[in-house]
Design a protein around this motif. Structure first.
Motif, mmCIF file in Angstrom:
data_model
loop_
_atom_site.group_PDB
_atom_site.id
_atom_site.type_symbol
_atom_site.label_atom_id
_atom_site.label_comp_id
_atom_site.label_asym_id
_atom_site.label_seq_id
_atom_site.Cartn_x
_atom_site.Cartn_y
_atom_site.Cartn_z
ATOM 1 N N ILE A 12 0.833 -1.203 0.000
ATOM 2 C CA ILE A 12 0.000 0.000 0.000
ATOM 3 C C ILE A 12 0.865 1.249 0.000
ATOM 4 C CG2 ILE A 12 -1.560 1.359 1.431
ATOM 5 C CD1 ILE A 12 -2.966 -0.783 -0.092
ATOM 6 N N ASP A 98 -12.241 2.974 -11.237
ATOM 7 C CA ASP A 98 -13.150 3.856 -11.955
ATOM 8 C C ASP A 98 -14.563 3.273 -11.976
ATOM 9 O OD1 ASP A 98 -13.801 6.093 -13.737
ATOM 10 O OD2 ASP A 98 -14.058 4.513 -15.220
ATOM 11 N N TRP A 100 -15.818 1.193 -9.852
ATOM 12 C CA TRP A 100 -16.372 1.268 -8.499
ATOM 13 C C TRP A 100 -16.895 2.676 -8.234
ATOM 14 C CZ3 TRP A 100 -15.401 4.361 -4.345
ATOM 15 C CH2 TRP A 100 -15.983 3.978 -3.134
ATOM 16 N N ILE B 12 -13.224 7.972 -11.429
ATOM 17 C CA ILE B 12 -11.907 8.230 -10.853
ATOM 18 C C ILE B 12 -11.959 9.414 -9.900
ATOM 19 C CG2 ILE B 12 -9.614 9.100 -11.418
ATOM 20 C CD1 ILE B 12 -9.896 6.161 -11.896
ATOM 21 N N THR B 13 -12.679 10.435 -10.285
ATOM 22 C CA THR B 13 -12.782 11.615 -9.430
ATOM 23 C C THR B 13 -13.397 11.247 -8.082
ATOM 24 O OG1 THR B 13 -13.117 12.915 -11.420
ATOM 25 C CG2 THR B 13 -13.627 13.969 -9.330
ATOM 26 N N LYS B 14 -14.445 10.471 -8.144
ATOM 27 C CA LYS B 14 -15.082 10.014 -6.911
ATOM 28 C C LYS B 14 -14.101 9.221 -6.051
ATOM 29 C CE LYS B 14 -18.167 7.942 -4.095
ATOM 30 N NZ LYS B 14 -18.914 8.607 -3.020
ATOM 31 N N VAL B 15 -13.395 8.326 -6.695
ATOM 32 C CA VAL B 15 -12.433 7.507 -5.955
ATOM 33 C C VAL B 15 -11.367 8.379 -5.324
ATOM 34 C CG1 VAL B 15 -10.658 5.747 -6.188
ATOM 35 C CG2 VAL B 15 -12.811 5.474 -7.370
ATOM 36 N N LEU B 16 -10.870 9.341 -6.068
ATOM 37 C CA LEU B 16 -9.818 10.199 -5.552
ATOM 38 C C LEU B 16 -10.310 11.020 -4.377
ATOM 39 C CD1 LEU B 16 -8.032 11.387 -8.770
ATOM 40 C CD2 LEU B 16 -7.257 9.753 -7.047
ATOM 41 N N VAL B 18 -12.170 10.113 -2.235
ATOM 42 C CA VAL B 18 -12.288 9.217 -1.098
ATOM 43 C C VAL B 18 -10.931 8.734 -0.595
ATOM 44 C CG1 VAL B 18 -13.055 6.928 -0.438
ATOM 45 C CG2 VAL B 18 -14.598 8.422 -1.665
ATOM 46 N N ILE B 19 -10.109 8.270 -1.494
ATOM 47 C CA ILE B 19 -8.859 7.641 -1.086
ATOM 48 C C ILE B 19 -7.660 8.511 -1.405
ATOM 49 C CG2 ILE B 19 -9.807 5.349 -1.376
ATOM 50 C CD1 ILE B 19 -8.241 5.198 -4.006
ATOM 51 N N GLY B 20 -7.919 9.796 -1.726
ATOM 52 C CA GLY B 20 -6.853 10.682 -2.157
ATOM 53 C C GLY B 20 -5.843 11.016 -1.066
ATOM 54 N N GLY B 21 -6.268 10.950 0.165
ATOM 55 C CA GLY B 21 -5.397 11.364 1.256
ATOM 56 C C GLY B 21 -4.224 10.423 1.467
ATOM 57 N N LYS B 22 -3.385 10.820 2.376
ATOM 58 C CA LYS B 22 -2.152 10.075 2.596
ATOM 59 C C LYS B 22 -2.408 8.765 3.331
ATOM 60 C CE LYS B 22 2.446 10.783 4.574
ATOM 61 N NZ LYS B 22 3.293 11.710 5.346
ATOM 62 N N ILE B 25 -6.381 5.033 2.306
ATOM 63 C CA ILE B 25 -6.347 3.649 1.846
ATOM 64 C C ILE B 25 -5.874 2.737 2.970
ATOM 65 C CG2 ILE B 25 -5.190 2.050 0.295
ATOM 66 C CD1 ILE B 25 -5.264 3.983 -1.862
ATOM 67 N N ASN B 26 -4.846 3.189 3.639
ATOM 68 C CA ASN B 26 -4.299 2.419 4.749
ATOM 69 C C ASN B 26 -5.356 2.159 5.829
ATOM 70 O OD1 ASN B 26 -1.888 1.275 5.940
ATOM 71 N ND2 ASN B 26 -0.813 2.909 4.854
ATOM 72 N N TRP B 29 -7.951 -0.243 4.670
ATOM 73 C CA TRP B 29 -7.300 -1.542 4.628
ATOM 74 C C TRP B 29 -7.277 -2.173 6.024
ATOM 75 C CZ3 TRP B 29 -1.657 -3.096 4.640
ATOM 76 C CH2 TRP B 29 -1.466 -4.271 3.948
ATOM 77 N N LEU B 66 -18.150 5.247 3.550
ATOM 78 C CA LEU B 66 -17.287 4.094 3.336
ATOM 79 C C LEU B 66 -17.101 3.287 4.617
ATOM 80 C CD1 LEU B 66 -14.657 5.486 0.908
ATOM 81 C CD2 LEU B 66 -16.151 3.529 0.579
ATOM 82 N N ILE B 94 -8.600 -2.553 -3.020
ATOM 83 C CA ILE B 94 -7.427 -2.109 -2.265
ATOM 84 C C ILE B 94 -6.481 -3.268 -2.028
ATOM 85 C CG2 ILE B 94 -6.683 -1.200 -0.036
ATOM 86 C CD1 ILE B 94 -9.117 0.536 0.010
#
Lengths: 114, 114
Positions: A12, A98, A100, B12-16, B18-22, B25-26, B29, B66, B94
DNA sequence: CAGTATCCGTTACGATACTG
DNA sequence: CAGTATCGTAACGGATACTG
């Protein structure tokens, strides 16, 4: 551990180092969809990105071995970007993300119709 | 378009968003792997994260539907976090990213042994 | 235990002008 | 066309102290 490796954290961490930025995923996505793409067309596709950021992102992605920069050394300049082997292997995952996102958006939009 | 939706860009924009931060995702996970997890254990798992950032991330993930925050209203406080339906559907992606990162790391590390 | 509050530093992002 | 250079801003991340 050798100098160039990033302290081998988990997967990750590696992924985040690569796609963590605001535009990275989008850029990979655009390159992957077109096969190969030139600088200005890429800039047009990734709406809103500035020269500085696009350049930095491309350098960064190249340094992480995700894309390849092909300079034809012509005048006027012609440079193409395409996914490397690593980039190609990442691409399907981005496509899934994308999907998702699209699906989740659609679902939530539907639910919000009260 | 209704007010609460995010202007329905692409997935992709939606995903970003959500998971765009540092750490996002971690965090997802970690929660996903444990099923449900409490604040301080999560903080221990996500090494290096501060209170402020963890709290903000959790709020953000919750507002994006989420994760779910379950407050048992006990004393001392007990709060659990778990993935929502959306989070659960994102989780396998992920995992794939983690696999990709691990595989790519390993491959590059091997190549760099000169 | 599960957070808030506060404040600060870095970094990523960004607009614009310019160049080989 | 494919960038660089420069400067400015805003968002994010982070340390620490404190609270119900």
């Amino acid at each position: 551990m050798h100098p160039t490796s990033i302290a081998t954290a988990d997967g990750i961490t590696k992924v985040l180092a690569v796609i963590g930025g605001k535009w990275r995923i989008n850029i990979i996505w655009c390159i992957g969809r077109k096969g190969s793409i030139r600088y200005n067309e890429l800039k047009r596709q990734v709406t809103g990105i500035s020269n500085t950021v696009l350049t930095r992102s491309l350098e960064d992605l190249a340094s992480h071995q995700l894309i390849e920069r092909i300079d034809y050394h012509e005048s006027p300049p012609r440079v193409e970007y395409r996914l490397s082997v690593d980039g190609l292997s990442l691409f399907p995952l981005i496509e899934q993300l994308d999907c998702w996102g699209t699906a989740t958006c659609a679902k939530n939009d539907a639910n919000e119709q009260y």
